[in-house]
Design a protein around this motif. Structure first.
Motif, PDB file in Angstrom:
ATOM      1  N   ARG A 132       6.995   6.094   1.366  1.00 26.34           N
ATOM      2  CA  ARG A 132       5.964   5.368   2.189  1.00 26.34           C
ATOM      3  C   ARG A 132       5.143   6.215   3.111  1.00 26.34           C
ATOM      4  O   ARG A 132       4.001   6.254   2.984  1.00 26.34           O
ATOM      5  N   VAL A 164       1.229   7.188   3.013  1.00 32.14           N
ATOM      6  CA  VAL A 164       0.205   6.722   3.972  1.00 32.14           C
ATOM      7  C   VAL A 164      -0.463   8.042   4.624  1.00 32.14           C
ATOM      8  O   VAL A 164      -1.473   7.957   5.015  1.00 32.14           O
ATOM      9  N   TRP A 182       0.205   3.626  -5.415  1.00 34.36           N
ATOM     10  CA  TRP A 182       1.399   4.077  -4.993  1.00 34.36           C
ATOM     11  C   TRP A 182       2.471   3.213  -5.422  1.00 34.36           C
ATOM     12  O   TRP A 182       3.637   3.550  -5.943  1.00 34.36           O
ATOM     13  N   ALA A 223      -2.695   1.706  -1.919  1.00 33.89           N
ATOM     14  CA  ALA A 223      -1.475   1.272  -1.618  1.00 33.89           C
ATOM     15  C   ALA A 223      -0.941   0.682  -3.006  1.00 33.89           C
ATOM     16  O   ALA A 223       0.365   0.602  -3.358  1.00 33.89           O
ATOM     17  N   SER A 275      -7.654   1.637   1.075  1.00 33.65           N
ATOM     18  CA  SER A 275      -6.400   1.620   1.496  1.00 33.65           C
ATOM     19  C   SER A 275      -5.532   0.631   0.491  1.00 33.65           C
ATOM     20  O   SER A 275      -4.220   0.795   0.223  1.00 33.65           O
ATOM     21  N   TRP A 298      -1.436  -2.065   4.755  1.00 32.70           N
ATOM     22  CA  TRP A 298      -1.369  -2.234   3.451  1.00 32.70           C
ATOM     23  C   TRP A 298      -0.391  -1.643   2.596  1.00 32.70           C
ATOM     24  O   TRP A 298      -0.056  -2.491   1.630  1.00 32.70           O
ATOM     25  N   TYR A 299       0.204  -0.371   2.870  1.00 36.27           N
ATOM     26  CA  TYR A 299       1.508   0.018   2.191  1.00 36.27           C
ATOM     27  C   TYR A 299       2.637  -0.943   2.435  1.00 36.27           C
ATOM     28  O   TYR A 299       3.488  -1.151   1.631  1.00 36.27           O
ATOM     29  N   SER A 310      -3.220   9.311   2.392  1.00 36.77           N
ATOM     30  CA  SER A 310      -4.271   8.250   2.521  1.00 36.77           C
ATOM     31  C   SER A 310      -5.091   8.524   4.035  1.00 36.77           C
ATOM     32  O   SER A 310      -6.320   8.559   3.844  1.00 36.77           O
TER      33      SER A 310
END
Length: 212
Positions: free
Chosen positions: A184, A188, A175, A172, A168, A102-103, A191
């Motif tokens: 990133r 991550v 962020w 994302a 998620s 997802w990021y 999370s």
């Protein structure tokens, strides 16, 4: 007469698949810039350097073009989730890889993620159905592995997976939109740490060393 702002020279002839990919890319720019309702097929054709008949050979209308873009983006994310779930036998690593999808989508998907998450057309029944299917398919990829690795039935696993997908996605997007100073990898990791605390309590039906 000079070309209007944002237009491109007439495009060279391309194989059908390459032309379609080019039209999708150009249309994504236009939809993100102007929104679905303000975007026009004339505008998309002009920016792509093709005639309207060429554009309509590939897509019969604006809605079909828009949904093709969204559908392809969703399919790519689901495929990435499948890869993430198969990337390790260590549960915690799989959780991190899944969240990372997802990021990556918001960081690298650019235009695509905005059309999926920030569209001005999400109330259209066809688009809403497409996005609901996307979220369900994404959750199903995770839920099937949860069921395989635990004693949890699929309907319960879908609730767990849907919660992971939702958290998620929002993490994302937050962020990305907050101009965060976190990398990133750092985002991550945060999370993953949070979500793993809950997921690690699930009953493991495989060898104990895979739950580390």
């Amino acid at each position: 007469m000079t070309a209007s702002s944002g237009t491109r020279p007439r495009a060279e002839r391309l194989p059908r698949s390459e032309r379609r990919a080019q039209l999708v890319d150009v249309a994504s720019d236009v939809f993100v810039e102007f929104g679905y309702h303000a975007a026009a097929m004339d505008q998309i054709a002009e920016r792509a350097g093709v005639s309207k008949p060429v554009l309509y050979q590939h897509f019969p209308g604006k809605l079909e073009l828009y949904t093709a873009i969204v559908s392809e983006a969703c399919e790519e994310v689901v495929a990435s989730l499948e890869t993430a779930m198969a990337s390790s036998t260590v549960h915690r690593d799989r959780v991190a890889a899944t969240i990372g999808v997802w990021y990556d989508f918001v960081a690298e998907g650019g235009k695509s993620y905005r059309l999926v998450f920030e569209s001005d057309l999400t109330n259209d029944p066809h688009v809403r159905t497409l996005l609901d299917k996307f979220n369900f398919d994404a959750a199903t990829v995770i839920a099937e592995r949860v069921t395989e690795d635990t004693n949890i039935p699929l309907d319960a696993a879908l609730v767990i997976a849907g919660s992971l997908v939702g958290a998620s996605q929002v993490g994302a997007r937050t962020w990305m939109s907050s101009d965060s100073s976190l990398s990133r990898a750092e985002a991550v990791a945060l999370s993953s740490s949070l979500l793993w605390r809950g997921l690690s309590g699930l009953p493991v039906a495989v060898s104990p060393n895979t739950a580390d």
